[in-house]
Write a protein that holds these residues in place. Structure first.
Motif, PDB file in Angstrom:
ATOM      1  N   UNK A 516       0.828  -1.204   0.000  1.00  0.00           N
ATOM      2  CA  UNK A 516       0.000   0.000   0.000  1.00  0.00           C
ATOM      3  C   UNK A 516       0.868   1.262   0.000  1.00  0.00           C
ATOM      4  N   UNK A 517       0.768   2.008  -1.077  1.00  0.00           N
ATOM      5  CA  UNK A 517       1.448   3.300  -1.235  1.00  0.00           C
ATOM      6  C   UNK A 517       2.899   3.260  -0.778  1.00  0.00           C
ATOM      7  N   UNK A 518       3.694   2.368  -1.353  1.00  0.00           N
ATOM      8  CA  UNK A 518       5.100   2.290  -0.943  1.00  0.00           C
ATOM      9  C   UNK A 518       5.843   3.582  -1.295  1.00  0.00           C
ATOM     10  N   UNK A 519       6.893   3.882  -0.520  1.00  0.00           N
ATOM     11  CA  UNK A 519       7.689   5.081  -0.773  1.00  0.00           C
ATOM     12  C   UNK A 519       7.159   6.324  -0.101  1.00  0.00           C
ATOM     13  N   UNK A 520       6.066   6.190   0.671  1.00  0.00           N
ATOM     14  CA  UNK A 520       5.519   7.316   1.421  1.00  0.00           C
ATOM     15  C   UNK A 520       5.818   7.092   2.903  1.00  0.00           C
ATOM     16  N   UNK A 521       6.395   8.080   3.564  1.00  0.00           N
ATOM     17  CA  UNK A 521       6.756   8.074   4.980  1.00  0.00           C
ATOM     18  C   UNK A 521       7.917   7.122   5.276  1.00  0.00           C
ATOM     19  N   UNK A 522       7.881   5.918   4.763  1.00  0.00           N
ATOM     20  CA  UNK A 522       8.930   4.927   5.012  1.00  0.00           C
ATOM     21  C   UNK A 522       9.621   4.608   3.686  1.00  0.00           C
ATOM     22  N   UNK A 523      10.972   4.511   3.728  1.00  0.00           N
ATOM     23  CA  UNK A 523      11.772   4.250   2.519  1.00  0.00           C
ATOM     24  C   UNK A 523      11.367   5.200   1.386  1.00  0.00           C
ATOM     25  N   UNK A 524      11.489   6.505   1.620  1.00  0.00           N
ATOM     26  CA  UNK A 524      10.941   7.470   0.658  1.00  0.00           C
ATOM     27  C   UNK A 524      11.798   7.645  -0.583  1.00  0.00           C
ATOM     28  N   UNK A 525      11.143   8.130  -1.623  1.00  0.00           N
ATOM     29  CA  UNK A 525      11.853   8.537  -2.828  1.00  0.00           C
ATOM     30  C   UNK A 525      12.433   9.929  -2.607  1.00  0.00           C
ATOM     31  N   UNK A 526      13.489  10.317  -3.332  1.00  0.00           N
ATOM     32  CA  UNK A 526      14.087  11.644  -3.135  1.00  0.00           C
ATOM     33  C   UNK A 526      13.091  12.760  -3.425  1.00  0.00           C
ATOM     34  N   UNK A 527      13.173  13.841  -2.671  1.00  0.00           N
ATOM     35  CA  UNK A 527      12.228  14.937  -2.822  1.00  0.00           C
ATOM     36  C   UNK A 527      12.421  15.696  -4.128  1.00  0.00           C
ATOM     37  N   UNK A 528      13.573  15.566  -4.776  1.00  0.00           N
ATOM     38  CA  UNK A 528      13.812  16.273  -6.032  1.00  0.00           C
ATOM     39  C   UNK A 528      13.806  15.334  -7.231  1.00  0.00           C
ATOM     40  N   UNK A 529      13.242  14.132  -7.076  1.00  0.00           N
ATOM     41  CA  UNK A 529      13.101  13.196  -8.202  1.00  0.00           C
ATOM     42  C   UNK A 529      11.664  13.234  -8.723  1.00  0.00           C
ATOM     43  N   UNK A 530      11.480  12.734  -9.937  1.00  0.00           N
ATOM     44  CA  UNK A 530      10.136  12.505 -10.496  1.00  0.00           C
ATOM     45  C   UNK A 530       9.330  13.790 -10.666  1.00  0.00           C
ATOM     46  N   UNK A 531       9.981  14.904 -10.888  1.00  0.00           N
ATOM     47  CA  UNK A 531       9.273  16.163 -11.059  1.00  0.00           C
ATOM     48  C   UNK A 531       8.507  16.163 -12.378  1.00  0.00           C
ATOM     49  N   UNK A 532       7.394  16.890 -12.388  1.00  0.00           N
ATOM     50  CA  UNK A 532       6.468  16.819 -13.516  1.00  0.00           C
ATOM     51  C   UNK A 532       6.738  17.857 -14.597  1.00  0.00           C
ATOM     52  N   UNK A 533       7.835  18.587 -14.525  1.00  0.00           N
ATOM     53  CA  UNK A 533       7.972  19.775 -15.358  1.00  0.00           C
ATOM     54  C   UNK A 533       8.725  19.550 -16.669  1.00  0.00           C
ATOM     55  N   UNK A 534       9.074  18.306 -16.989  1.00  0.00           N
ATOM     56  CA  UNK A 534       9.728  18.039 -18.259  1.00  0.00           C
ATOM     57  C   UNK A 534       8.768  18.313 -19.408  1.00  0.00           C
ATOM     58  N   UNK A 535       9.279  18.877 -20.485  1.00  0.00           N
ATOM     59  CA  UNK A 535       8.453  19.140 -21.654  1.00  0.00           C
ATOM     60  C   UNK A 535       9.039  20.277 -22.457  1.00  0.00           C
ATOM     61  N   UNK A 536       8.561  20.418 -23.685  1.00  0.00           N
ATOM     62  CA  UNK A 536       8.998  21.541 -24.501  1.00  0.00           C
ATOM     63  C   UNK A 536       7.839  21.970 -25.385  1.00  0.00           C
ATOM     64  N   UNK A 537       7.868  23.212 -25.775  1.00  0.00           N
ATOM     65  CA  UNK A 537       6.796  23.731 -26.608  1.00  0.00           C
ATOM     66  C   UNK A 537       6.957  23.284 -28.044  1.00  0.00           C
TER      67      UNK A 537
END
Length: 969
Positions: A516-537
């Protein structure tokens, strides 16, 4: 994530098993995965698929299959989490909203209510209201947040200073463990009750023994290592397991962000709602002065102590219209909103005045007392919209969540704010602080450089230093919104290593397989990974001046606060209100467009990779009515109608278009041709056979009735009429739009009679004109520009331009400068609606005799672009007692409701509020609508009722004035 062949096979197998086992909806397509890959955070995780359970049995079946296949499961409510806790890479997202969403019972005797996890807070409040009760916590997303989500995050809201957090208002929780065990947990227990639970058979007894033993073996750590403050929502609430707190498992579970067990239902406590309320607003020179004033006010027991700085007002005004209630704010640069309640209005006012006096004594602050409920709602609406408003700072810079809702002891709030401001200065960051000052909780979105990958280390550096700062003040990383991916990595800076170890052991007791929802609170993912801002016009046709010419920045306006999924009020978003499909919400469409632009980056993991030719985006935008409701109602003013025009232009560029783009997009020219032989055209349209052929060829739904053509156009009537303007009358220019000229000339004829009667000389343009909107809405932007430029050449300079059709008037004011820029000249600034012109001119208007009841359907474009304040003033002046239903779009929306494939959505949108209101209106009630589409929808679907334009109502009033012996019916 890019699905490998192996995982693709896993996805197919799981999908097929789910479809056999689940009665609800199972969605594993690219569009559905995309719109569930975001919440209101900075993160993006593509799920494996989405399940929308029909009932609790579907939840059980989904969990069982995910356990069998080893696929993580993430429960989700409204998807407004700002920490990223409603996301899961490669997981199945379990969306509780559509069916497992009932308020099952309200018991006024025990002041409790039983709810399903998908129940929306406002629905619970509505069910409790007849008993004078309410649920205490009230986050700003109350119109769409679910009780399950509130329990998962331990939500609070403005009134928590009086009524506590969600965890303070729970009686019991019905839980489903990852292994399929079901149990009910409650609040504090006696020692005898705890002993009985240890002896329960099977997995339930094992769970209770393990949790009790965990607490018993670590009493010192739990008593000393957990900060004691009212807004601590970071980490697990392990101190709730202490014996002096009654081994409160309901409290320990609350705030676990879906990582321990699935919620099947809850019994919540209700509080008595004050019969009357008053709002005391205290103004201070800055936010630290306001924060320093709070501790002395808390003993007076206000219901709210909310802080809002002038920066928030500046951001609001930069984005849209000024709410009139802002005039009630006293002098200052930061304000405290102090609400009080009473048994009746005089009592509430008396308490408010006492509180206002105390405020003046303590800090000599400027104070206002607001008693009017309407003004209170306007002011609270500003505060509730804060999470959306501050995503764009007053200067236009983008601001993001991350350091979103830190909390400190209230007596340290002023000092914390001063040091936080200094920290922001060292990192050259800016934000707008506001929030729950009464409990030391500050909301702030910051202009992190998240879109510049080379500067991401600066983001991490600030987050670490900010965490250390709040801990130094005895505070919590999160005071309301939880940790998710944004803050879980920072928990070791707040808690000692022994507590972090206990968090892991606590999680494993509940969910040993980490399903259930792994990576939250315990064994977390890095706070600066998986950002949603990739893209180009990709290449663009429209300018997007508010977003630096970037569609990517425009769609990133959507931060997921989800105002668009509130289905109970407002114009936004009519198709979502009908389908309840996430991809048909403004938020969902923005996510798909962002994914399309992400897929434009070579090597990206975008799920939508066909660029402008994307069928997923086309399908989602196909049901966008281009109503522009989002441009006005969305807190960050996402303008999906404009994005849709851009997409249609690019999607069909050098490709065949749907037939309706030709039949409806080129309607102004087709109607001009028909006007050359109106009787022949009328016979063709009136013949069932030829009409059916025309509809089939034109891509028009066979169930739609084509509008009748008038025997004479308005322009022809105008040329041959008897002129009644007085000598020396002020000239005005009437815009003869396509609908008023070629389909329904009566409003234009009436406007001429009204204007001339009031002393104006009406002129028309020196040739054919068109605003170009039908080409804009179908994405034929090149033609629209040509039409606009040609029309401008027919306009004489200087005269006020009066528009009768709201969509055309809005196009002249907004689309004209957008498409042709400075070539539009001063025309957009000269454009007025009839009501605006009459209101500003100050002419004396005739009164209706006798006064009448009215029902108005406001055209969406008028709501979004033009406003209706002048209309309401004109109606009051002529004696119309008018009702304006909060109905949203009529559902026809120009070409939308005529196009094949849209009929059901069009009718369902009208049936939400508009048509029931029309049917319920008395026979003497005047139906008003300035929009041709709205009048057409009413005429075709409301059993023969006819709506009229404001100009026609004014003409009737004038004629009645000259014939007093007749009675208007």
């Amino acid at each position: 994530m890019a699905i490998t062949p192996a995982s693709d096979g896993l996805a197919r197998a799981l999908r097929e098993e789910l479809r056999r086992a689940v009665r609800g909806e199972v969605r594993f397509g690219a569009a559905e995965r995309t719109v569930y890959s975001h919440d209101a955070s900075n993160y993006r995780h593509l799920p494996l698929g989405v399940v929308k359970p029909a009932d609790a049995d579907d939840v059980r079946a989904t969990l069982a299959l995910c356990r069998e296949f080893g696929v993580p499961l993430v429960p989700r409510g409204a998807g407004t989490s700002v920490g990223g806790q409603a996301l899961g890479p490669g997981a199945v997202v379990l969306d509780f909203r559509r069916h497992v969403d009932r308020v099952l019972e309200v018991d006024p005797e025990t002041r409790t209510a039983r709810v399903e996890p998908g129940a929306v807070l406002d629905d619970l409040q509505a069910a409790a209201r007849p008993y004078g009760l309410r649920f205490g916590p009230d986050p700003s997303t109350h119109s769409r947040c679910t009780l399950g989500g509130m329990i998962g995050n331990d939500s609070c809201g403005a009134h928590s200073v009086a009524w506590g957090r969600t965890s303070d208002n729970l009686h019991s929780l019905d839980l489903l463990l990852a292994d399929g065990t079901e149990l009910t947990v409650t609040g504090p227990l006696s020692p005898a009750e705890r002993a009985r639970l240890r002896e329960r058979p099977g997995r339930e007894g094992e769970l209770h023994r393990a949790l009790q033993d965990l607490a018993a073996a670590n009493l010192g750590t739990l008593r000393q290592g957990m900060p004691d403050l009212p807004r601590r929502t970071s980490g697990y609430a392990l101190d709730a397991l202490l014996p002096e707190r009654g081994h409160d498992l309901a409290r320990a579970y609350t705030g676990s962000e879906g990582s321990l067990a699935l919620l099947l239902g809850a019994t919540v406590r209700l509080v008595e709602a004050p019969a009357a309320r008053a709002l005391v607003i205290a103004g201070y020179p800055d936010e630290t002065a306001a924060a320093d004033a709070v501790p002395a006010l808390l003993p007076l027991r206000p219901l709210t102590v909310e802080g809002m700085a002038a920066d928030l007002i500046a951001a609001l005004l930069a984005a849209g219209r000024r709410p009139p209630a802002l005039d009630r704010l006293p002098a200052g640069e930061c304000w405290l909103f102090l609400e009080v309640g009473g048994a009746d209005e005089p009592e509430a006012l008396g308490i408010a005045r006492e509180l206002a006096q105390a405020v003046r004594r303590e800090r000599s602050a400027a104070v206002s007392v607001v008693l009017d409920p309407g003004e209170q709602r306007q002011l609270w609406a500003v505060r509730e919209a804060g999470a959306g408003i501050v995503t764009r700072l007053p200067g236009g810079k983008e601001a993001w969540p991350g350091w979103e809702d830190s909390a400190v002891p209230v007596e340290r709030l002023g000092g914390y704010l001063r040091e936080l401001r200094a920290l922001l200065g060292r990192h050259r960051l800016h934000g707008v602080p506001y929030g729950h000052f009464g409990e030391g909780c500050i909301h702030m979105r910051l202009d992190f450089p998240l879109t510049e990958r080379g500067r991401l280390p600066e983001f991490r550096e600030f987050m670490v230093e900010a965490a250390d700062l709040v801990v130094a003040h005895g505070g919590s990383l999160s005071g309301e919104h939880g940790d998710g991916q944004a803050r879980s990595e920072l928990l070791p800076r707040m808690y000692p290593a022994e507590v972090i170890d206990l968090f892991g052991r606590f999680k494993r007791i509940w969910d040993p397989a980490n399903l259930l929802n792994p990576g939250v609170l315990v064994d977390p993912r890095p706070l600066d990974a998986d950002l949603r801002f990739t893209g180009r016009d990709l290449p663009l046709a429209l300018p997007y001046p508010q977003d630096g010419g970037s569609l990517l920045k425009a769609v990133h306006r959507c931060v997921g606060v989800a105002r668009c999924v509130d289905t109970k009020s407002g114009v936004m978003c009519p198709s979502y209100m009908v389908t309840a499909e996430e991809r048909h919400s403004t938020r969902g469409r923005a996510r798909l467009l962002a994914e399309m632009l992400r897929g434009a980056v070579p090597g990206s993991d975008g799920a939508v990779t066909d660029g402008w030719h994307s069928e997923e985006v086309r399908e989602a935008l196909d049901l966008c009515l281009s109503c522009k409701g989002c441009a006005a109602d969305c807190p960050v003013h996402v303008d999906m109608a404009t994005y849709k025009s851009e997409f249609l232009y690019q999607h069909y560029r050098h490709r065949p278009r749907p037939a309706s783009h030709y039949s409806m997009g080129w309607l102004p020219l087709t109607l001009r041709a028909a006007a050359l032989a109106p009787h022949l055209a009328g016979r063709l349209l009136g013949s069932p056979h030829s009409s059916a052929v025309l509809k089939r060829l034109g891509g028009i739904d066979s169930r739609r009735r084509l509008p009748d053509l008038p025997g004479e156009t308005f322009e022809r009537w105008f040329r041959h009429r008897v002129r009644r303007a007085r000598r020396g009358a002020a000239p005005v220019l009437l815009w003869p739009d396509t609908f008023s000229n070629l389909l329904d000339p009566e409003p234009a004829k009436a406007a001429v009679e009204v204007l001339e009667h009031l002393g104006f000389a009406v002129r028309l343009p020196q040739g054919p004109v068109c605003c170009g909107l039908t080409w804009v809405s179908t994405g034929q932007l090149g033609v629209a520009r040509q039409v606009m430029r040609r029309s401008l050449r027919a306009l004489p300079p200087g005269l006020p331009v009066i528009g009768l059709e709201p969509s055309c008037t809005a196009a002249l004011r907004e689309e004209l400068p957008r498409l042709i820029g400075r070539a539009a000249g001063d025309v957009p600034g000269r454009v007025r609606t009839l009501a605006e012109f009459l209101d500003q001119s100050g002419v004396e208007l005739p009164a209706l005799r006798p006064p009448l009841q009215g029902l108005t359907q406001v055209h969406c474009h008028q709501h979004a672009v033009l406003g209706t304040a002048a209309d309401r003033r004109i109606e009051a002046r002529i004696g119309l007692a008018n009702q304006v239903p909060d109905s949203g779009c009529c559902g026809l929306a120009g070409n939308f409701g005529f196009e094949r494939g849209h009929y059901e959505v069009s009718v369902a949108a009208a049936e939400r509020v508009l048509l029931p209101a029309v049917r319920a209106a008395g026979p003497d009630t005047v139906l008003l609508s300035d929009g041709f589409s709205c009048r057409t929808q009413i005429a075709q679907l409301a059993g023969g009722r006819r709506a009229i334009h404001l100009a026609e109502l004014l003409r009737r009033a004038i004629r009645e004035q000259s014939r007093p012996e007749r009675t208007f019916r």
